[in-house]
Design a protein around this motif. Sequence first.
Motif, PDB file in Angstrom:
ATOM      1  N   THR A  82       5.506   7.656  -1.456  1.00  0.00           N
ATOM      2  CA  THR A  82       4.634   8.199  -0.411  1.00  0.00           C
ATOM      3  C   THR A  82       5.104   7.832   0.991  1.00  0.00           C
ATOM      4  O   THR A  82       4.377   8.056   1.953  1.00  0.00           O
ATOM      5  CB  THR A  82       3.194   7.706  -0.617  1.00  0.00           C
ATOM      6  OG1 THR A  82       3.199   6.275  -0.693  1.00  0.00           O
ATOM      7  CG2 THR A  82       2.595   8.285  -1.898  1.00  0.00           C
ATOM      8  N   VAL A  83       6.288   7.266   1.106  1.00  0.00           N
ATOM      9  CA  VAL A  83       6.860   6.956   2.414  1.00  0.00           C
ATOM     10  C   VAL A  83       8.336   7.298   2.372  1.00  0.00           C
ATOM     11  O   VAL A  83       8.993   7.150   1.333  1.00  0.00           O
ATOM     12  CB  VAL A  83       6.647   5.460   2.780  1.00  0.00           C
ATOM     13  CG1 VAL A  83       7.367   4.550   1.801  1.00  0.00           C
ATOM     14  CG2 VAL A  83       7.082   5.184   4.199  1.00  0.00           C
ATOM     15  N   SER A  84       8.849   7.797   3.463  1.00  0.00           N
ATOM     16  CA  SER A  84      10.238   8.249   3.484  1.00  0.00           C
ATOM     17  C   SER A  84      11.205   7.078   3.397  1.00  0.00           C
ATOM     18  O   SER A  84      10.945   6.000   3.956  1.00  0.00           O
ATOM     19  CB  SER A  84      10.518   9.046   4.756  1.00  0.00           C
ATOM     20  OG  SER A  84      10.481   8.199   5.887  1.00  0.00           O
ATOM     21  N   MET A 139       0.829  -1.209   0.000  1.00  0.00           N
ATOM     22  CA  MET A 139       0.000   0.000   0.000  1.00  0.00           C
ATOM     23  C   MET A 139       0.860   1.254   0.000  1.00  0.00           C
ATOM     24  O   MET A 139       1.945   1.267   0.604  1.00  0.00           O
ATOM     25  CB  MET A 139      -0.921  -0.004   1.215  1.00  0.00           C
ATOM     26  CG  MET A 139      -1.974  -1.099   1.179  1.00  0.00           C
ATOM     27  SD  MET A 139      -3.226  -0.834  -0.099  1.00  0.00           S
ATOM     28  CE  MET A 139      -4.326   0.303   0.749  1.00  0.00           C
ATOM     29  N   PRO A 140       0.398   2.321  -0.659  1.00  0.00           N
ATOM     30  CA  PRO A 140       1.190   3.563  -0.683  1.00  0.00           C
ATOM     31  C   PRO A 140       1.356   4.175   0.703  1.00  0.00           C
ATOM     32  O   PRO A 140       2.461   4.584   1.065  1.00  0.00           O
ATOM     33  CB  PRO A 140       0.373   4.483  -1.611  1.00  0.00           C
ATOM     34  CG  PRO A 140      -0.498   3.565  -2.405  1.00  0.00           C
ATOM     35  CD  PRO A 140      -0.796   2.406  -1.512  1.00  0.00           C
ATOM     36  N   GLU A 141       0.261   4.253   1.480  1.00  0.00           N
ATOM     37  CA  GLU A 141       0.328   4.824   2.830  1.00  0.00           C
ATOM     38  C   GLU A 141       0.723   3.716   3.811  1.00  0.00           C
ATOM     39  O   GLU A 141      -0.096   3.156   4.528  1.00  0.00           O
ATOM     40  CB  GLU A 141      -1.014   5.444   3.215  1.00  0.00           C
ATOM     41  CG  GLU A 141      -1.420   6.626   2.355  1.00  0.00           C
ATOM     42  CD  GLU A 141      -2.705   7.268   2.851  1.00  0.00           C
ATOM     43  OE1 GLU A 141      -2.864   7.383   4.080  1.00  0.00           O
ATOM     44  OE2 GLU A 141      -3.538   7.623   2.010  1.00  0.00           O
ATOM     45  N   LYS A 142       2.002   3.433   3.824  1.00  0.00           N
ATOM     46  CA  LYS A 142       2.476   2.269   4.565  1.00  0.00           C
ATOM     47  C   LYS A 142       2.236   2.389   6.067  1.00  0.00           C
ATOM     48  O   LYS A 142       1.873   1.422   6.733  1.00  0.00           O
ATOM     49  CB  LYS A 142       3.956   2.023   4.260  1.00  0.00           C
ATOM     50  CG  LYS A 142       4.182   1.496   2.834  1.00  0.00           C
ATOM     51  CD  LYS A 142       5.557   1.033   2.615  1.00  0.00           C
ATOM     52  CE  LYS A 142       5.754   0.300   1.298  1.00  0.00           C
ATOM     53  NZ  LYS A 142       4.757   0.406   0.265  1.00  0.00           N
ATOM     54  N   GLU A 143       2.437   3.574   6.622  1.00  0.00           N
ATOM     55  CA  GLU A 143       2.273   3.725   8.063  1.00  0.00           C
ATOM     56  C   GLU A 143       0.823   3.486   8.483  1.00  0.00           C
ATOM     57  O   GLU A 143       0.553   2.900   9.532  1.00  0.00           O
ATOM     58  CB  GLU A 143       2.752   5.107   8.505  1.00  0.00           C
ATOM     59  CG  GLU A 143       4.254   5.308   8.337  1.00  0.00           C
ATOM     60  CD  GLU A 143       4.728   6.635   8.890  1.00  0.00           C
ATOM     61  OE1 GLU A 143       4.051   7.187   9.780  1.00  0.00           O
ATOM     62  OE2 GLU A 143       5.774   7.126   8.430  1.00  0.00           O
ATOM     63  N   ARG A 144      -0.106   3.930   7.672  1.00  0.00           N
ATOM     64  CA  ARG A 144      -1.514   3.715   7.996  1.00  0.00           C
ATOM     65  C   ARG A 144      -1.854   2.229   7.939  1.00  0.00           C
ATOM     66  O   ARG A 144      -2.549   1.702   8.823  1.00  0.00           O
ATOM     67  CB  ARG A 144      -2.403   4.482   7.019  1.00  0.00           C
ATOM     68  CG  ARG A 144      -3.890   4.390   7.338  1.00  0.00           C
ATOM     69  CD  ARG A 144      -4.694   5.307   6.452  1.00  0.00           C
ATOM     70  NE  ARG A 144      -6.021   5.553   7.016  1.00  0.00           N
ATOM     71  CZ  ARG A 144      -6.858   6.494   6.600  1.00  0.00           C
ATOM     72  NH1 ARG A 144      -6.484   7.301   5.623  1.00  0.00           N
ATOM     73  NH2 ARG A 144      -8.038   6.652   7.160  1.00  0.00           N
ATOM     74  N   THR A 145      -1.351   1.546   6.923  1.00  0.00           N
ATOM     75  CA  THR A 145      -1.604   0.112   6.797  1.00  0.00           C
ATOM     76  C   THR A 145      -0.951  -0.663   7.931  1.00  0.00           C
ATOM     77  O   THR A 145      -1.521  -1.631   8.440  1.00  0.00           O
ATOM     78  CB  THR A 145      -1.103  -0.396   5.433  1.00  0.00           C
ATOM     79  OG1 THR A 145      -1.749   0.344   4.392  1.00  0.00           O
ATOM     80  CG2 THR A 145      -1.398  -1.870   5.246  1.00  0.00           C
ATOM     81  N   GLU A 146       0.234  -0.251   8.333  1.00  0.00           N
ATOM     82  CA  GLU A 146       0.890  -0.890   9.484  1.00  0.00           C
ATOM     83  C   GLU A 146      -0.013  -0.843  10.708  1.00  0.00           C
ATOM     84  O   GLU A 146      -0.206  -1.850  11.404  1.00  0.00           O
ATOM     85  CB  GLU A 146       2.210  -0.166   9.791  1.00  0.00           C
ATOM     86  CG  GLU A 146       3.290  -0.329   8.748  1.00  0.00           C
ATOM     87  CD  GLU A 146       4.349   0.758   8.825  1.00  0.00           C
ATOM     88  OE1 GLU A 146       5.121   0.898   7.865  1.00  0.00           O
ATOM     89  OE2 GLU A 146       4.395   1.494   9.840  1.00  0.00           O
ATOM     90  N   THR A 147      -0.563   0.334  10.984  1.00  0.00           N
ATOM     91  CA  THR A 147      -1.426   0.502  12.158  1.00  0.00           C
ATOM     92  C   THR A 147      -2.654  -0.386  12.055  1.00  0.00           C
ATOM     93  O   THR A 147      -3.042  -1.055  13.030  1.00  0.00           O
ATOM     94  CB  THR A 147      -1.841   1.971  12.296  1.00  0.00           C
ATOM     95  OG1 THR A 147      -0.680   2.794  12.383  1.00  0.00           O
ATOM     96  CG2 THR A 147      -2.700   2.187  13.535  1.00  0.00           C
TER      97      THR A 147
END
Length: 302
Positions: free
Chosen positions: A79-81, A44-52
């Motif tokens: 979309t992630v650093s 997923m592009p928004e990796k931090e959100r998917t992690e949560t």
Amino acid sequence: MPINVPKQLPARHVLEEENIFLMDTDRATTQDIRPLNIVIVNLMPEKERTETQLLRLLGNSPLQVTVTFLHTATHESKTVSPSHLNQFYNTFANIKNQRFDGMIITGAPVELMPFEQVDYWEELSEIMEWSKTHVTSVLHICWAAQAALYYHYGIGKFELPAKCTGVLSHTVANSTVELVRGFDEEYLAPHSRYTGTSVEEVEKNDKLLLLSSTLDNDPFIILSKDEKHVMVTGHLEYDDLTLADEYYRDRNKGIDAAVPKNYFPNDNPEIKPLNRWRSHAHLLFSNWLNYYVYQETPYEWK
């Protein structure tokens, strides 16, 4: 389930506020048990959100879990650093000699492309092939479910007339199967996809079981008869605002996006939506972890 995650992982702070049971490596090593080792291939592009979202659902069981995050080496995420990937993620080359009790492969915003045209398809195919001998059970979500059906069972996807987005009603075909044990006869789950899967092709495949469908008879939860693969064509892991954020994002891009069905109260995008699928999301993940990972994985991999 206490989840062993790095202290610096951004998702940790969100989950601690929700009172999700977490632990770090120092505490985990003091417990004389073998944790379940789960690898998450996060596409997923928004990796931090998917992690949560995924860690929240992996935390609802009395077992200890250690999570390894994987990103594709053949695709540059915009979309992630890079520092987040370097600190918290591995690539397949670094873990391919290990064995895992379970694996989750997420969805990806590439479903309108033919599988072979996705820039990391060859790498993902290698991971899916490797999982046959190195992972006890694999949970595939949305596009990854379609990818698994295509790679393992030769079932393709087709483009829908319009995007399927919203919170749909589903029925359960056989509630005695452990994966859907405890599910209501009719329940809700979010969908966000441009493509579909033929119910006829799933049902005629002698290696697959169709466990749950939408009221329109679209496949939702599919289990391989050897219990190796779970395919979920929607997004039970979504939090309450994910569909809303996707809708507003598309509108801001000038896309004539349809309001997600049965999602906003009174179909009014100005009213905050309610999460009406949370219990079944937790139930699916806990059933998968218990019956298809914990009960089936060897204590020591040979």
